[in-house]
Design a protein around this motif. Structure first.
Motif, mmCIF file in Angstrom:
data_model
loop_
_atom_site.group_PDB
_atom_site.id
_atom_site.type_symbol
_atom_site.label_atom_id
_atom_site.label_comp_id
_atom_site.label_asym_id
_atom_site.label_seq_id
_atom_site.Cartn_x
_atom_site.Cartn_y
_atom_site.Cartn_z
ATOM 1 N N PRO A 52 -0.612 -7.199 10.849
ATOM 2 C CA PRO A 52 -2.180 -7.070 10.530
ATOM 3 C C PRO A 52 -2.711 -6.271 11.453
ATOM 4 O O PRO A 52 -2.113 -6.257 12.776
ATOM 5 C CB PRO A 52 -2.302 -8.789 10.638
ATOM 6 C CG PRO A 52 -1.293 -9.266 11.541
ATOM 7 C CD PRO A 52 -0.168 -8.487 10.845
ATOM 8 N N TYR A 53 -3.629 -5.402 11.362
ATOM 9 C CA TYR A 53 -4.414 -4.640 12.299
ATOM 10 C C TYR A 53 -5.609 -4.420 12.261
ATOM 11 O O TYR A 53 -6.228 -3.331 12.603
ATOM 12 C CB TYR A 53 -3.447 -3.510 12.477
ATOM 13 C CG TYR A 53 -3.179 -2.549 11.295
ATOM 14 C CD1 TYR A 53 -4.138 -1.777 10.766
ATOM 15 C CD2 TYR A 53 -2.095 -2.193 10.807
ATOM 16 C CE1 TYR A 53 -3.859 -0.714 9.410
ATOM 17 C CE2 TYR A 53 -1.615 -1.539 9.499
ATOM 18 C CZ TYR A 53 -2.659 -0.924 9.045
ATOM 19 O OH TYR A 53 -2.538 -0.242 7.880
ATOM 20 N N ARG A 70 0.773 -1.084 -0.035
ATOM 21 C CA ARG A 70 0.054 0.088 -0.029
ATOM 22 C C ARG A 70 1.023 1.278 0.062
ATOM 23 O O ARG A 70 2.011 1.192 0.730
ATOM 24 C CB ARG A 70 -0.860 0.205 1.294
ATOM 25 C CG ARG A 70 -1.674 -1.225 1.612
ATOM 26 C CD ARG A 70 -2.732 -1.402 0.760
ATOM 27 N NE ARG A 70 -3.666 -2.206 1.472
ATOM 28 C CZ ARG A 70 -3.901 -3.627 1.081
ATOM 29 N NH1 ARG A 70 -2.988 -4.073 0.206
ATOM 30 N NH2 ARG A 70 -4.912 -4.281 1.300
#
Ligand code: GLN
Length: 261
Positions: A172-173, A83
């Motif tokens: 990961p969040y 991203r």
């Protein structure tokens, strides 16, 4: 007639990049040859790509690459698609150490973007990267010819007894039940989702980072737009000089903290 200009003016999703992919030509070639007619094989290839894209498969998994910072990276469904927000972590790390030496750890490297970009910018840094997923590590290894130490394992399990000047992670969040996840079903869920509040992995990293940091070492994390306060609280016991960063959408996105003396 299946000529290039029909696709240049099409409203099909990603029709132009898909056409570039099917013909293995760049955009300027398409413009210069807009009366070119696709042969049967090219048309079949393009139709297949369009179908895949319409099913929701991200373009990067069809092309197999994604640009990040100043480099192009191979990506597969075993790796998250880079991203642009994550480029913020690169800017922060480069600014923090400038040209000084650094022993770096990238936790959960995926396709390797953070470790490889920083190794490329600072060839004298000692760069280490981990992932629990062997298939992701295989992709990361293919993405570089730099001397990066890749280790398989869950978070710090991959680097027992090792210490670093800077630990970076884009873990990961996302919360388990976040409706936004339904748009991300083709990406590895283990790289996206982290328990009920999205903080399970960040908690684990913050808890274990101190014993893997050198004196006055830094921890730099990417996080969700609504997690800054909770993460600040988690950091307070063992860290100081906490600095918070917004991404280019003005969303809280990264946090940097220094190990207490
Ligand atoms: N920023 C990504 C997204 O919102 C998630 C990546 C992550 O969980 N680390 O799509």
């Amino acid at each position: 007639m299946h000529s290039v200009h029909n696709y240049l003016n099409s409203r099909l999703i990603d029709s132009v990049p898909l056409l570039e992919l099917a013909l293995k030509k760049d955009h300027s070639w398409l413009i210069a040859n807009n009366d070119y007619t696709l042969n049967a094989q090219e048309k079949r290839t393009l139709d297949h790509l369009i179908k895949q894209r319409q099913k929701g498969i991200p373009f990067a998994y069809l092309s197999g690459t994604k640009g990040f910072y100043h480099l192009d990276f191979k990506v597969t469904p075993d790796t998250l698609i880079p991203r642009p927000e994550t480029e913020l972590l690169i800017d922060i790390a480069l600014d923090l150490f400038k040209k000084k030496p650094c022993r770096l750890l990238d936790l959960g490297t995926g396709s390797g973007i953070i470790a490889i970009t920083l190794a490329d910018k600072n060839p004298h840094w000692q760069v280490n990267a981990t992932d629990f997923c062997e298939k992701a590590l295989a992709v990361a290894r293919q993405n570089t010819n730099k001397n990066i130490n890749f280790q398989q394992g869950n978070w710090f399990d991959a680097v027992p007894n090792q210490t670093f000047d800077l630990i970076i992670s884009n873990p990961p969040y996302i919360e388990q039940n976040n409706p936004y996840l339904k748009d991300l079903t083709y990406e590895p869920q283990s790289a996206l989702v982290s328990g009920k509040d999205g903080l399970d992995d960040i908690r684990l990293i913050i808890k274990n980072a101190p014993k893997h940091l050198n004196k006055q070492g830094y921890l730099l994390l990417e996080h969700g737009y609504n997690q800054q306060q909770q993460i600040t609280q988690l950091l307070k016991d063992n860290f100081l000089n906490i600095r918070k960063y917004n991404d280019y959408n003005q969303q809280n996105r990264a946090i940097l903290a220094q190990l207490k003396l």
